[in-house]
Every structure is written in structure tokens, then in C-alpha cells.
Design a protein around this motif. Structure first.
Motif, PDB file in Angstrom:
ATOM      1  N   ALA A   5       0.837  -1.203   0.000  1.00  0.00           N
ATOM      2  CA  ALA A   5       0.000   0.000   0.000  1.00  0.00           C
ATOM      3  C   ALA A   5       0.870   1.251   0.000  1.00  0.00           C
ATOM      4  O   ALA A   5       0.480   2.296  -0.515  1.00  0.00           O
ATOM      5  N   ASP A   6       2.069   1.167   0.563  1.00  0.00           N
ATOM      6  CA  ASP A   6       2.994   2.315   0.619  1.00  0.00           C
ATOM      7  C   ASP A   6       3.844   2.461  -0.643  1.00  0.00           C
ATOM      8  O   ASP A   6       4.597   3.422  -0.774  1.00  0.00           O
ATOM      9  N   GLY A   7       3.770   1.493  -1.564  1.00  0.00           N
ATOM     10  CA  GLY A   7       4.579   1.565  -2.786  1.00  0.00           C
ATOM     11  C   GLY A   7       5.302   0.263  -3.063  1.00  0.00           C
ATOM     12  O   GLY A   7       5.173  -0.722  -2.332  1.00  0.00           O
ATOM     13  N   ASP A   8       6.093   0.280  -4.120  1.00  0.00           N
ATOM     14  CA  ASP A   8       6.825  -0.918  -4.542  1.00  0.00           C
ATOM     15  C   ASP A   8       8.139  -1.038  -3.787  1.00  0.00           C
ATOM     16  O   ASP A   8       8.830  -0.038  -3.540  1.00  0.00           O
ATOM     17  N   VAL A   9       8.500  -2.257  -3.437  1.00  0.00           N
ATOM     18  CA  VAL A   9       9.766  -2.544  -2.760  1.00  0.00           C
ATOM     19  C   VAL A   9      10.483  -3.611  -3.590  1.00  0.00           C
ATOM     20  O   VAL A   9       9.919  -4.664  -3.878  1.00  0.00           O
ATOM     21  N   ARG A  10      11.718  -3.308  -3.979  1.00  0.00           N
ATOM     22  CA  ARG A  10      12.509  -4.272  -4.749  1.00  0.00           C
ATOM     23  C   ARG A  10      13.549  -4.906  -3.828  1.00  0.00           C
ATOM     24  O   ARG A  10      14.249  -4.220  -3.099  1.00  0.00           O
ATOM     25  N   LYS A  11      13.638  -6.203  -3.921  1.00  0.00           N
ATOM     26  CA  LYS A  11      14.610  -6.957  -3.136  1.00  0.00           C
ATOM     27  C   LYS A  11      15.311  -7.942  -4.052  1.00  0.00           C
ATOM     28  O   LYS A  11      14.673  -8.611  -4.872  1.00  0.00           O
ATOM     29  N   ALA A  12      16.622  -8.039  -3.944  1.00  0.00           N
ATOM     30  CA  ALA A  12      17.394  -9.030  -4.704  1.00  0.00           C
ATOM     31  C   ALA A  12      17.619 -10.236  -3.800  1.00  0.00           C
ATOM     32  O   ALA A  12      17.977 -10.091  -2.626  1.00  0.00           O
ATOM     33  N   ILE A  13      17.387 -11.402  -4.337  1.00  0.00           N
ATOM     34  CA  ILE A  13      17.541 -12.638  -3.576  1.00  0.00           C
ATOM     35  C   ILE A  13      18.498 -13.545  -4.324  1.00  0.00           C
ATOM     36  O   ILE A  13      18.324 -13.803  -5.517  1.00  0.00           O
ATOM     37  N   ARG A  14      19.510 -14.029  -3.651  1.00  0.00           N
ATOM     38  CA  ARG A  14      20.433 -15.005  -4.241  1.00  0.00           C
ATOM     39  C   ARG A  14      19.913 -16.389  -3.907  1.00  0.00           C
ATOM     40  O   ARG A  14      19.731 -16.735  -2.746  1.00  0.00           O
ATOM     41  N   VAL A  15      19.670 -17.171  -4.915  1.00  0.00           N
ATOM     42  CA  VAL A  15      19.172 -18.527  -4.726  1.00  0.00           C
ATOM     43  C   VAL A  15      20.274 -19.483  -5.139  1.00  0.00           C
ATOM     44  O   VAL A  15      20.722 -19.466  -6.283  1.00  0.00           O
ATOM     45  N   LYS A  16      20.714 -20.310  -4.193  1.00  0.00           N
ATOM     46  CA  LYS A  16      21.791 -21.261  -4.480  1.00  0.00           C
ATOM     47  C   LYS A  16      21.324 -22.706  -4.386  1.00  0.00           C
ATOM     48  O   LYS A  16      21.951 -23.588  -4.921  1.00  0.00           O
ATOM     49  N   ASP A  17      20.239 -22.922  -3.681  1.00  0.00           N
ATOM     50  CA  ASP A  17      19.726 -24.276  -3.497  1.00  0.00           C
ATOM     51  C   ASP A  17      18.358 -24.395  -4.153  1.00  0.00           C
ATOM     52  O   ASP A  17      17.725 -23.403  -4.499  1.00  0.00           O
ATOM     53  N   ALA A  18      17.886 -25.637  -4.275  1.00  0.00           N
ATOM     54  CA  ALA A  18      16.578 -25.867  -4.882  1.00  0.00           C
ATOM     55  C   ALA A  18      15.461 -25.219  -4.070  1.00  0.00           C
ATOM     56  O   ALA A  18      14.440 -24.807  -4.611  1.00  0.00           O
ATOM     57  N   LYS A  19      15.678 -25.087  -2.765  1.00  0.00           N
ATOM     58  CA  LYS A  19      14.682 -24.465  -1.889  1.00  0.00           C
ATOM     59  C   LYS A  19      15.381 -23.424  -1.037  1.00  0.00           C
ATOM     60  O   LYS A  19      16.399 -23.705  -0.399  1.00  0.00           O
ATOM     61  N   THR A  20      14.862 -22.191  -1.055  1.00  0.00           N
ATOM     62  CA  THR A  20      15.458 -21.096  -0.283  1.00  0.00           C
ATOM     63  C   THR A  20      14.352 -20.347   0.447  1.00  0.00           C
ATOM     64  O   THR A  20      13.379 -19.918  -0.167  1.00  0.00           O
TER      65      THR A  20
END
Length: 176
Positions: A5-20
Motif C-alpha cells: 500500500a505504501d509503494g513498490d519494494v525491490r529486493k534481490a535474492i540469491r538462490v543457491k539451493d533448490a529451496k530457499t
């Protein structure tokens, strides 16, 4: 991308395993969550996402080149047919061979010759006509006319029978 509701938030996520597992602190409740909205991550594309191209035809080991079986029009396509069969290993057949229409349901195909030259045009001309018009005097593409004299039209369209395959048209004015 997390929409709140306050706006867009961008987050970068590093995925190294099949499940994170990930968690974020936000100033307000999330409304939606998108992973890679700009498609910046490498992935295998669906057949429908890959634009039809000559490269698709040349990279497909099952591609077939279909020549017109009339002596005069065939002459002007001899050079390109020799080049493509030699350099890219394209199988070659004639538009009058028994079973030639079956290639449409199983292969990427290159049709050498336009309306009145290659009889495969009666089966495939509808796919050409979605993108271009061929007359005796001109090629018309997206409303723009190009004189046919001394020109060649090369156009790729998706094979509607098999989305991973293409139908390519090679239509020349004359000469060898």
C-alpha cells in the motif's frame, strides 16, 4: 518486486539451493509479489516466446528445404539450395515428391519459391500472407512496398503445427 500500500519494494535474492527461505520487513502489508518481473534471469524459454527466425531453421537438424520442381524457376534457387545443404546440412526435396506435405507436421521447412513457383505455397501461403504480400512487381511488408525486381524476400513464421518449428520462405525475383 513486492507491491505494498505504501509503494513498490525491490529486493534481490540469491538462490543457491533448490529451496530457499526468505523473509522481509515491510512498512505495510504486501499486496502482491513478483519474481523477476523484467525477465532478467536466464531461463529456458517456452516455444511461444522464441521468435521465429532463419537461425531456428538452420539450427534444427530435422529441417527440410523444399525446391520447386519446375526447370526454369528451380534454376534461380540452385545456388542457395547448394549452399544451405552443404553448409548447414539441410535435407532437400522437391515440392512434387510424394509425402512432401508431411514435413509441415514434423519439421522446420524452408520453401524456395513463391506463389506460382512452389506448390507447397498452397499449404503454407496463409502463413506468409499474415506477414507479407507477394505480387509480380513487389513485396509488401507491414504496408510498405519494396520493388521485387532484383530483390529477395526471406521471411520466417512459426509453424502452427509444431510451435518449436518454423516455416521460412525464400522468394527471389530472378537470376541465379
Amino acid at each position: 518486486l513486492i507491491k505494498t500500500a505504501d509503494g513498490d519494494v525491490r529486493k534481490a535474492i540469491r538462490v543457491k539451493d533448490a529451496k530457499t527461505e526468505v523473509s522481509f520487513e515491510l512498512s505495510s502489508a504486501p499486496v502482491s509479489f513478483e519474481i523477476d518481473p523484467e525477465y532478467q534471469t536466464f531461463r529456458i524459454l517456452k516455444d511461444e516466446e522464441v521468435p521465429p527466425s532463419i537461425a531456428s531453421l538452420l539450427g534444427d537438424r530435422e529441417s527440410v528445404m523444399i525446391l520447386p520442381n519446375r526447370s526454369k524457376p528451380n534454376e534461380k534457387y540452385t545456388g542457395v539450395s547448394i549452399l544451405l545443404s552443404k553448409d548447414y546440412g539441410l535435407d532437400t526435396t522437391s515440392d512434387t515428391e510424394i509425402g512432401v506435405k508431411d514435413f509441415l507436421a514434423s519439421s522446420s521447412i524452408l520453401i524456395l519459391g513463391g506463389p506460382g513457383e512452389n506448390s507447397m505455397m498452397w499449404l503454407t501461403g496463409q502463413y506468409l500472407s499474415k506477414h507479407a504480400t507477394v505480387t509480380d512487381k513487389e513485396f509488401i511488408i507491414e504496408g510498405k512496398s519494396f520493388p521485387r525486381k532484383g530483390a529477395v524476400l526471406v521471411l520466417s513464421a512459426r509453424n502452427p503445427h509444431i510451435p518449436s518449428k518454423v516455416i521460412c520462405f525464400f522468394i527471389a525475383d530472378g537470376g541465379k
